[in-house]
Design a protein around this motif. Structure first.
Motif, mmCIF file in Angstrom:
data_model
loop_
_atom_site.group_PDB
_atom_site.id
_atom_site.type_symbol
_atom_site.label_atom_id
_atom_site.label_comp_id
_atom_site.label_asym_id
_atom_site.label_seq_id
_atom_site.Cartn_x
_atom_site.Cartn_y
_atom_site.Cartn_z
ATOM 1 N N ASN A 106 27.256 -63.770 8.174
ATOM 2 C CA ASN A 106 26.539 -62.643 8.796
ATOM 3 C C ASN A 106 27.308 -61.337 8.612
ATOM 4 O OD1 ASN A 106 24.562 -64.465 9.848
ATOM 5 N ND2 ASN A 106 25.959 -64.949 11.534
ATOM 6 N N THR A 107 27.738 -61.097 7.388
ATOM 7 C CA THR A 107 28.716 -60.051 7.124
ATOM 8 C C THR A 107 28.118 -58.650 7.120
ATOM 9 O OG1 THR A 107 29.796 -61.677 5.698
ATOM 10 C CG2 THR A 107 30.603 -59.417 5.587
ATOM 11 N N VAL A 108 28.706 -57.772 7.928
ATOM 12 C CA VAL A 108 28.329 -56.367 7.982
ATOM 13 C C VAL A 108 29.608 -55.550 8.110
ATOM 14 C CG1 VAL A 108 26.950 -54.606 9.142
ATOM 15 C CG2 VAL A 108 26.202 -56.985 9.192
ATOM 16 N N TYR A 109 29.754 -54.526 7.276
ATOM 17 C CA TYR A 109 30.935 -53.663 7.341
ATOM 18 C C TYR A 109 30.645 -52.468 8.244
ATOM 19 C CZ TYR A 109 34.681 -50.504 5.818
ATOM 20 O OH TYR A 109 35.755 -49.639 5.774
ATOM 21 N N GLU A 110 31.519 -52.251 9.210
ATOM 22 C CA GLU A 110 31.407 -51.137 10.158
ATOM 23 C C GLU A 110 30.028 -51.065 10.823
ATOM 24 O OE1 GLU A 110 34.837 -48.092 8.507
ATOM 25 O OE2 GLU A 110 32.750 -47.594 8.048
ATOM 26 N N GLY A 111 29.476 -52.238 11.085
ATOM 27 C CA GLY A 111 28.266 -52.323 11.880
ATOM 28 C C GLY A 111 26.967 -52.057 11.157
ATOM 29 N N THR A 113 13.057 -71.404 4.917
ATOM 30 C CA THR A 113 13.660 -72.722 5.101
ATOM 31 C C THR A 113 15.146 -72.653 4.787
ATOM 32 O OG1 THR A 113 11.600 -73.818 4.474
ATOM 33 C CG2 THR A 113 13.618 -75.134 4.369
ATOM 34 N N TYR A 114 15.966 -73.188 5.686
ATOM 35 C CA TYR A 114 17.423 -73.171 5.528
ATOM 36 C C TYR A 114 17.977 -74.571 5.321
ATOM 37 C CZ TYR A 114 18.108 -68.285 6.793
ATOM 38 O OH TYR A 114 18.116 -66.920 6.797
ATOM 39 N N VAL A 115 18.919 -74.688 4.402
ATOM 40 C CA VAL A 115 19.698 -75.911 4.207
ATOM 41 C C VAL A 115 21.159 -75.510 4.113
ATOM 42 C CG1 VAL A 115 20.183 -77.880 2.710
ATOM 43 C CG2 VAL A 115 17.816 -77.090 3.007
ATOM 44 N N ASN A 116 21.968 -76.002 5.044
ATOM 45 C CA ASN A 116 23.401 -75.667 5.097
ATOM 46 C C ASN A 116 23.641 -74.166 5.082
ATOM 47 O OD1 ASN A 116 23.850 -78.466 2.917
ATOM 48 N ND2 ASN A 116 24.109 -78.456 5.134
ATOM 49 N N GLY A 117 22.812 -73.433 5.787
ATOM 50 C CA GLY A 117 23.010 -71.998 5.948
ATOM 51 C C GLY A 117 22.419 -71.127 4.866
ATOM 52 N N ASP A 146 26.791 -67.731 -5.678
ATOM 53 C CA ASP A 146 28.230 -67.877 -5.454
ATOM 54 C C ASP A 146 28.881 -66.706 -4.727
ATOM 55 O OD1 ASP A 146 27.947 -70.235 -6.818
ATOM 56 O OD2 ASP A 146 28.700 -69.460 -8.730
ATOM 57 N N TYR A 147 28.143 -65.618 -4.529
ATOM 58 C CA TYR A 147 28.729 -64.437 -3.892
ATOM 59 C C TYR A 147 27.893 -63.955 -2.709
ATOM 60 C CZ TYR A 147 31.684 -64.514 -7.999
ATOM 61 O OH TYR A 147 32.577 -64.908 -8.961
ATOM 62 N N VAL A 148 26.602 -63.679 -2.940
ATOM 63 C CA VAL A 148 25.752 -63.170 -1.857
ATOM 64 C C VAL A 148 25.547 -64.230 -0.776
ATOM 65 C CG1 VAL A 148 23.473 -62.280 -1.256
ATOM 66 C CG2 VAL A 148 24.594 -61.518 -3.362
ATOM 67 N N TYR A 149 25.139 -65.428 -1.162
ATOM 68 C CA TYR A 149 24.893 -66.474 -0.167
ATOM 69 C C TYR A 149 26.140 -66.794 0.669
ATOM 70 C CZ TYR A 149 20.048 -67.996 -1.057
ATOM 71 O OH TYR A 149 18.672 -68.090 -1.110
ATOM 72 N N PRO A 150 27.312 -67.018 0.065
ATOM 73 C CA PRO A 150 28.503 -67.270 0.887
ATOM 74 C C PRO A 150 28.801 -66.133 1.859
ATOM 75 C CG PRO A 150 28.916 -67.912 -1.373
ATOM 76 C CD PRO A 150 27.597 -67.211 -1.376
ATOM 77 N N MET A 151 28.564 -64.889 1.422
ATOM 78 C CA MET A 151 28.816 -63.749 2.304
ATOM 79 C C MET A 151 27.861 -63.747 3.489
ATOM 80 S SD MET A 151 28.947 -59.687 1.335
ATOM 81 C CE MET A 151 27.178 -59.490 1.079
#
Length: 406
Positions: A81-86, A226-230, A72-77
């Motif tokens: 493709n979230t990266v703070y300040e690169g 393997t990916y399903v819906n991201g 509920d937190y890591v996967y949605p983030m």
């Protein structure tokens, strides 16, 4: 202070929060409820129960939140493709909204008047905990001992323990790592000690989750995700839960020296801070997710995601997970993941994550159009002439007026 009858404390069982239990009892004359979250920090959490009991705590909560944390937190983030300040993959930041939510739930269950945490007045975590708490329960009272008491060092904390008969293993406390560390399934962070000098190189024996790239195996290891819906649902064809995926990727990545970062970041409270991070699984997830998106996302949707990502990263870093703007961005991001399905083959080698292949039934890659061989009329190259001239029109007009386009 007398209006506080019961407080829910985010309790690790360590020196700081053990002192906080007694300090809350003595300063506020209140009952303390402890909450310990297992989010994959790699240490036993059950000892916290006995430590809390020894301090007179009657209501003790110890929750295994590993699956919820990743799902509920890591996967949605990572869908963003979230990266703070690169550079920073937000391992500490993303854990705080979950802990804040559970603190509020326990406060409601136990009828507590307030919550408390052990975050310092210099850091980001105080902001993250409290913004989350106020968003979920506007009238909650928050007690932040580090902003109130006069205990300013490890020595003063240990002296407090001796004075107040708080059970602490003083020998182990004195031998504790010089670094301030935070760990969960996504990462482990290091601050303090020699790291307070940005010129000083981190000591090799500081790192706990990964070998150095120099010491990593000389043979690359290939895996298929393997990916399903991201979201990753299997590794090498083996179905796994979100927490199992991250645990496996941490192990694989750490063995190949993947995921170390040394950076100076801008804290929300205004100061710059130097920290080191190990995020082996997250580093693999980021590279692989971008690979599957490159195949399945529309160009403009992908570009807009990249434009929104820094704003989304700032919201998480600064503690606004429960804000309406984060939820709005999340809805948009999640909508883009409908067709992010398929497989990514990657190689792990001496600190590197190398994409070896990707495939998807939802791929937008059309070989008949992209080929450098005979495309059998799938693409008329003459069309490019008008396209280029129209896009150059404003440049040609300006140049014709004598304007310098250089």
């Amino acid at each position: 202070m007398s209006s506080i009858n019961k407080v829910v404390l985010a309790y690790s069982g360590g020196l700081d929060t053990s002192v906080i239990v007694r300090w809350l009892q003595d300063t506020y004359g209140c009952e303390v409820v402890t909450f310990t979250a297992d989010i994959g920090q790699g240490e036993e959490v059950e000892p916290a129960r006995e430590k809390a009991r020894a301090l007179g705590v009657k209501e003790i909560y110890i929750d295994d939140l590993r699956e919820e944390f990743v799902r509920d937190y890591v996967y949605p983030m990572f869908r963003a493709n979230t990266v703070y300040e690169g550079e920073y993959l937000l391992g500490t930041s993303i854990a705080r909204p979950l802990i804040a939510r559970r603190l509020i739930e326990i406060a409601n269950e136990t009828g507590a008047d307030a919550i408390s945490h052990g975050a310092t007045g210099k850091g980001n975590d105080q902001v993250r905990f409290e913004l989350g708490a106020y968003a979920l329960k506007p009238g909650v009272q928050v007690i932040a001992p580090w902003r109130e008491w006069d205990l300013t060092s490890r020595e003063s904390l240990m002296a407090y323990c001796e004075t107040h008969s708080i059970p602490v293993d003083f020998s182990s406390a004195k031998k504790k790592s010089p670094y301030s560390m935070d760990a969960n399934l996504l990462h482990i962070s290091y601050e303090g000690g020699i790291l307070e000098d940005p010129w000083a190189e981190a000591e090799e024996d500081m790192w706990r989750w990964s070998v150095s790239p120099e010491a990593a195996p000389d043979q690359a290891e290939e895996i298929t995700l393997t990916y399903v819906n991201g979201d990753i649902t299997a590794i090498n064809g083996e179905p796994m839960t979100p927490a199992q995926v991250l645990e496996r990727l941490n192990s694989l990545g750490g063995a190949h020296g993947i995921g170390r970062a040394d950076l100076v970041e801008n804290r929300y409270v205004g100061m710059k801070s130097r920290g080191c991070y190990e995020t082996p699984g997250g580093t693999i997830m980021l590279k692989a997710h971008r690979a599957i998106e490159s195949l399945t996302l529309d160009r403009e949707a992908a570009h807009m995601k990249d434009e929104l990502m820094p704003r989304y990263a700032n919201l998480i870093y600064n503690g606004y997970w429960w804000s309406p703007e984060r939820k709005m961005l999340q809805a948009a991001i999640d909508d883009t993941q409908t067709y992010v399905n398929g497989e990514v083959r990657i190689k792990l080698y001496k600190g590197n994550v190398i994409v070896a292949g990707r495939r998807s039934e939802d791929s937008l890659f059309d070989e008949s159009v992209a080929t450098f061989e005979d495309d059998a009329g799938a693409y008329d190259q003459k069309d490019a002439e008008g396209f280029i001239k129209l896009n150059a029109l404003r440049l040609r007009i300006a140049a014709g007026k004598g304007r310098d386009n250089r």
